[in-house]
Design a protein around this motif. Sequence first.
Motif, PDB file in Angstrom:
ATOM      1  N   MET A 108       0.821  -1.215   0.000  1.00  0.00           N
ATOM      2  CA  MET A 108       0.000   0.000   0.000  1.00  0.00           C
ATOM      3  C   MET A 108       0.850   1.257   0.000  1.00  0.00           C
ATOM      4  SD  MET A 108      -3.013  -0.337   2.788  1.00  0.00           S
ATOM      5  CE  MET A 108      -4.646  -0.256   2.116  1.00  0.00           C
ATOM      6  N   THR A 109       0.422   2.223  -0.795  1.00  0.00           N
ATOM      7  CA  THR A 109       1.028   3.555  -0.713  1.00  0.00           C
ATOM      8  C   THR A 109       0.399   4.288   0.469  1.00  0.00           C
ATOM      9  OG1 THR A 109      -0.646   4.622  -2.086  1.00  0.00           O
ATOM     10  CG2 THR A 109       1.261   3.624  -3.241  1.00  0.00           C
ATOM     11  N   GLU A 110       0.989   5.392   0.839  1.00  0.00           N
ATOM     12  CA  GLU A 110       0.425   6.209   1.918  1.00  0.00           C
ATOM     13  C   GLU A 110      -0.978   6.700   1.541  1.00  0.00           C
ATOM     14  OE1 GLU A 110       0.294   7.426   5.654  1.00  0.00           O
ATOM     15  OE2 GLU A 110       2.088   6.476   4.836  1.00  0.00           O
ATOM     16  N   ASP A 111      -1.158   7.070   0.280  1.00  0.00           N
ATOM     17  CA  ASP A 111      -2.479   7.525  -0.183  1.00  0.00           C
ATOM     18  C   ASP A 111      -3.514   6.406  -0.106  1.00  0.00           C
ATOM     19  OD1 ASP A 111      -1.579  10.099  -0.636  1.00  0.00           O
ATOM     20  OD2 ASP A 111      -1.334   9.816  -2.811  1.00  0.00           O
ATOM     21  N   GLN A 112      -3.126   5.187  -0.448  1.00  0.00           N
ATOM     22  CA  GLN A 112      -4.047   4.052  -0.369  1.00  0.00           C
ATOM     23  C   GLN A 112      -4.419   3.755   1.086  1.00  0.00           C
ATOM     24  OE1 GLN A 112      -1.495   1.358  -2.558  1.00  0.00           O
ATOM     25  NE2 GLN A 112      -2.940   1.310  -4.292  1.00  0.00           N
ATOM     26  N   PHE A 113      -3.428   3.825   1.961  1.00  0.00           N
ATOM     27  CA  PHE A 113      -3.678   3.601   3.383  1.00  0.00           C
ATOM     28  C   PHE A 113      -4.638   4.666   3.923  1.00  0.00           C
ATOM     29  CE2 PHE A 113      -1.958   3.653   7.920  1.00  0.00           C
ATOM     30  CZ  PHE A 113      -2.609   2.495   8.298  1.00  0.00           C
ATOM     31  N   ASP A 114      -4.438   5.903   3.525  1.00  0.00           N
ATOM     32  CA  ASP A 114      -5.317   6.994   3.942  1.00  0.00           C
ATOM     33  C   ASP A 114      -6.730   6.778   3.415  1.00  0.00           C
ATOM     34  OD1 ASP A 114      -5.659   9.539   5.342  1.00  0.00           O
ATOM     35  OD2 ASP A 114      -5.974  10.377   3.333  1.00  0.00           O
ATOM     36  N   ALA A 115      -6.852   6.330   2.174  1.00  0.00           N
ATOM     37  CA  ALA A 115      -8.175   6.056   1.598  1.00  0.00           C
ATOM     38  C   ALA A 115      -8.857   4.910   2.346  1.00  0.00           C
ATOM     39  CB  ALA A 115      -8.053   5.728   0.114  1.00  0.00           C
ATOM     40  N   ASP A 116      -8.089   3.899   2.723  1.00  0.00           N
ATOM     41  CA  ASP A 116      -8.620   2.778   3.487  1.00  0.00           C
ATOM     42  C   ASP A 116      -9.123   3.271   4.850  1.00  0.00           C
ATOM     43  OD1 ASP A 116      -9.281   0.106   3.472  1.00  0.00           O
ATOM     44  OD2 ASP A 116      -7.282  -0.609   4.005  1.00  0.00           O
ATOM     45  N   ARG A 117      -8.343   4.136   5.508  1.00  0.00           N
ATOM     46  CA  ARG A 117      -8.747   4.706   6.791  1.00  0.00           C
ATOM     47  C   ARG A 117     -10.043   5.502   6.645  1.00  0.00           C
ATOM     48  NH1 ARG A 117      -8.769   9.481   8.310  1.00  0.00           N
ATOM     49  NH2 ARG A 117      -7.283  10.205   6.751  1.00  0.00           N
ATOM     50  N   GLN A 118     -10.142   6.291   5.589  1.00  0.00           N
ATOM     51  CA  GLN A 118     -11.354   7.081   5.366  1.00  0.00           C
ATOM     52  C   GLN A 118     -12.570   6.181   5.136  1.00  0.00           C
ATOM     53  OE1 GLN A 118     -10.778  10.184   2.416  1.00  0.00           O
ATOM     54  NE2 GLN A 118      -8.769  10.672   3.268  1.00  0.00           N
TER      55      GLN A 118
END
Length: 137
Positions: free
Chosen positions: A106-116
């Motif tokens: 996961m990229t940081e952006d993907q991780f952030d999207a998952d969190r959202q």
Amino acid sequence: MQAVCHVSTYIARSPEAVYVFASDPRNLPQWAAGLARSDVCPSGEDWMVDAPFGRVTIRFARTNEFGVMDHDVTLDSGVTFHNPMRVVPNGEGSEFIFTLFRRDDMTEDQFDADRQAVEADLASLKALLEAKPESDA
């Protein structure tokens, strides 16, 4: 070691009421859009569902008195992700906690999207349960 994010929300319902509703996989389509886009069908000890990322198998922790709703999500590829999830008492209500692990790919952006996505699911659960009388939750 994986990066981790604990996503939580307060729900103005008893831990028992939250647990009974949230631990029933058949209720996932009502609040967990990040996991369940269709009816959840039993398959032995597991559950099958169409997720936003394909058909998955879900296995929940056995019913317990501790508010533990950990579950494993297995993709068609056979890859399994463990998802710790809990409900604990918090004053007159409950704290609902989901532990999100960042996968190696996961990229940081993907991780952030998952969190959202998890935050949105927990907001849906909160709204759904708080809209019901406690006896119906």
